[in-house]
Design a protein around this motif. Structure first.
Motif, PDB file in Angstrom:
ATOM      1  N   THR A 245       0.781  -1.091   0.045  1.00 52.55           N
ATOM      2  CA  THR A 245       0.035   0.143   0.159  1.00 52.55           C
ATOM      3  C   THR A 245       1.014   1.226   0.045  1.00 52.55           C
ATOM      4  O   THR A 245       0.763   2.250  -0.634  1.00 52.55           O
ATOM      5  CB  THR A 245      -0.913  -0.126   1.306  1.00 52.55           C
ATOM      6  OG1 THR A 245      -1.844  -1.123   1.227  1.00 52.55           O
ATOM      7  CG2 THR A 245      -1.457   1.457   1.291  1.00 52.55           C
ATOM      8  N   VAL A 246       1.870   1.223   0.804  1.00 53.81           N
ATOM      9  CA  VAL A 246       2.979   2.557   0.837  1.00 53.81           C
ATOM     10  C   VAL A 246       3.460   2.698  -0.504  1.00 53.81           C
ATOM     11  O   VAL A 246       3.670   3.743  -0.971  1.00 53.81           O
ATOM     12  CB  VAL A 246       3.684   2.250   2.028  1.00 53.81           C
ATOM     13  CG1 VAL A 246       4.896   3.253   2.038  1.00 53.81           C
ATOM     14  CG2 VAL A 246       3.032   2.358   3.581  1.00 53.81           C
TER      15      VAL A 246
ATOM     16  N   ALA B  78       2.558   1.734  -3.473  1.00 50.89           N
ATOM     17  CA  ALA B  78       1.616   2.087  -4.378  1.00 50.89           C
ATOM     18  C   ALA B  78       1.272   3.430  -4.362  1.00 50.89           C
ATOM     19  O   ALA B  78       1.244   4.285  -5.342  1.00 50.89           O
ATOM     20  CB  ALA B  78       0.127   1.503  -4.182  1.00 50.89           C
ATOM     21  N   TRP B  79       1.095   4.117  -3.005  1.00 52.42           N
ATOM     22  CA  TRP B  79       0.875   5.754  -2.690  1.00 52.42           C
ATOM     23  C   TRP B  79       2.176   6.498  -3.129  1.00 52.42           C
ATOM     24  O   TRP B  79       2.125   7.520  -3.509  1.00 52.42           O
ATOM     25  CB  TRP B  79       0.455   5.852  -1.516  1.00 52.42           C
ATOM     26  CG  TRP B  79      -0.955   5.430  -0.963  1.00 52.42           C
ATOM     27  CD1 TRP B  79      -1.435   4.566  -0.174  1.00 52.42           C
ATOM     28  CD2 TRP B  79      -1.960   6.376  -1.461  1.00 52.42           C
ATOM     29  NE1 TRP B  79      -2.832   4.572  -0.267  1.00 52.42           N
ATOM     30  CE2 TRP B  79      -3.059   5.799  -1.043  1.00 52.42           C
ATOM     31  CE3 TRP B  79      -2.038   7.479  -2.383  1.00 52.42           C
ATOM     32  CZ2 TRP B  79      -4.480   6.023  -0.984  1.00 52.42           C
ATOM     33  CZ3 TRP B  79      -3.400   7.911  -2.460  1.00 52.42           C
ATOM     34  CH2 TRP B  79      -4.690   7.273  -2.053  1.00 52.42           C
TER      35      TRP B  79
ATOM     36  N   LEU C 102       1.989   6.849  -6.807  1.00 50.81           N
ATOM     37  CA  LEU C 102       1.099   8.002  -7.338  1.00 50.81           C
ATOM     38  C   LEU C 102       1.457   9.376  -6.781  1.00 50.81           C
ATOM     39  O   LEU C 102       0.956  10.387  -7.150  1.00 50.81           O
ATOM     40  CB  LEU C 102      -0.201   7.601  -6.504  1.00 50.81           C
ATOM     41  CG  LEU C 102      -0.970   6.215  -7.090  1.00 50.81           C
ATOM     42  CD1 LEU C 102      -2.018   5.842  -6.264  1.00 50.81           C
ATOM     43  CD2 LEU C 102      -1.441   6.544  -8.509  1.00 50.81           C
ATOM     44  N   LEU C 103       2.542   9.432  -5.810  1.00 46.19           N
ATOM     45  CA  LEU C 103       2.543  10.915  -5.250  1.00 46.19           C
ATOM     46  C   LEU C 103       2.872  11.801  -6.239  1.00 46.19           C
ATOM     47  O   LEU C 103       2.378  12.919  -6.174  1.00 46.19           O
ATOM     48  CB  LEU C 103       3.830  10.509  -4.233  1.00 46.19           C
ATOM     49  CG  LEU C 103       4.026  11.946  -3.295  1.00 46.19           C
ATOM     50  CD1 LEU C 103       2.852  12.279  -2.705  1.00 46.19           C
ATOM     51  CD2 LEU C 103       5.181  11.539  -2.135  1.00 46.19           C
TER      52      LEU C 103
ATOM     53  N   MET D 194       0.129  12.903  -8.013  1.00 46.99           N
ATOM     54  CA  MET D 194      -0.937  13.630  -7.180  1.00 46.99           C
ATOM     55  C   MET D 194      -0.384  14.864  -6.786  1.00 46.99           C
ATOM     56  O   MET D 194      -1.294  16.023  -6.931  1.00 46.99           O
ATOM     57  CB  MET D 194      -0.990  12.635  -6.027  1.00 46.99           C
ATOM     58  CG  MET D 194      -1.740  11.562  -6.186  1.00 46.99           C
ATOM     59  SD  MET D 194      -1.690  10.642  -4.458  1.00 46.99           S
ATOM     60  CE  MET D 194      -2.780  11.640  -3.648  1.00 46.99           C
TER      61      MET D 194
END
Length: 291
Positions: free
Chosen positions: A7-8, A10-11, A14-15, A18
């Motif tokens: 999860t980390v 993946a974020w 995306l950062l 974003m």
């Protein structure tokens, strides 16, 4: 533990996207909305909160309503035509024609030209007496009108330029979609006795709906963000007959230096785009089949 790390990870992936999206899309939109509730700072006089005063002024502004109506007509006149021509060109160059590579290049060439260059080319075409259109009409003994100086023809003249510029760009997306359709579908339709029109309507067109949705949204955005052609060719004239909403925002913000009112007009532009895009998604998404 592995799920948390994934999860980390993946974020983190995306950062960057974003951050760019927030910095250049969401924050400017919210900042524009905030500034629309204030007056324009002038010299040592800071901006003060005025509430909905800018919106009240906008509702009483005849130039705003003229620009909005012009832009709606512009979108209505360019979006369907550009998308329809793009689809026809894609169907044409997708066939096994001799010299289809040259045709594809010819159709796509206007897309790669700079907006200002396109405006200057068509400015020569529309020039009274000496322009290409005037010279062509004189061969038949006709005298063409002042295309850009007439209230009735200024906006349609800009529409023609926009369609010529964008149809080749949209053709590329349709061509890519057509090349992704399996030839076996057409063969099966022909074996069942379907005509070319029936094959297009019942088989090919539904498969092209995702591309059509994408192209329509982009065509809509392009219709409301056009400013280069207006600046070079008409300056919004005659008598605001070709003034579009973004050009009016540019005038208010950079010619009249009324940044607060320009922010108010920008909020309206964002709302109009959002509403029309939402309607399109709501209507077309139900008819779209994703493979």
């Amino acid at each position: 533990m592995n799920r948390t790390l994934n999860t980390v990870y993946a974020w983190l992936l995306l950062l960057p996207a974003m951050v760019l999206l927030v910095a250049f899309t969401h924050y400017p939109a919210l900042a524009t909305l905030w500034h629309s509730f204030f007056s324009t700072p002038k010299g040592r006089r800071p901006a003060v909160f005025v509430g909905l005063e800018n919106y009240q002024v906008m509702l009483q502004d005849p130039v705003f309503w003229r620009a909005l109506v012009n832009n709606l007509w512009f979108a209505l006149g360019t979006v369907p035509v550009a998308v329809g021509i793009a689809l026809l060109m894609a169907l044409w160059v997708n066939r096994g024609l001799a010299g289809r590579g040259f045709l594809r290049m010819s159709y796509f060439t206007p897309t790669v030209l700079p907006m200002v260059a396109v405006a200057n080319i068509w400015l020569f075409f529309y020039t009274p007496q000496y322009g290409l259109l005037a010279q062509a009409l004189q061969l038949f003994g006709w005298s063409g009108p002042n295309w850009l100086g007439n209230r009735e023809t200024a906006l349609p003249a800009l529409m023609i330029v926009s369609v010529w510029k964008e149809a080749g760009f949209f053709m590329i997306f349709y061509l890519a979609a057509l090349q992704g359709v399996s030839p076996s579908l057409r063969e099966a339709a022909m074996l069942e006795g379907a005509s070319r029109w029936q094959y297009f309507r019942r088989v090919l067109w539904p498969l092209l709906m995702p591309t059509t949705l994408f192209v329509l949204i982009n065509a809509l955005i392009n219709a409301f963000r056009l400013i280069d052609h207006v600046v070079v060719m008409t300056h919004g004239g005659p008598d605001n007959a070709s003034t579009l909403l973004l050009f009016y925002i540019y005038q208010v913000g950079f010619s009249f230096w009324d940044t607060a009112y320009a922010a108010t007009l920008t909020v309206v532009l964002l709302v109009v785009l959002g509403v029309i895009a939402a309607i399109k998604f709501r209507w077309l998404d139900k008819r779209t089949h994703y493979q």
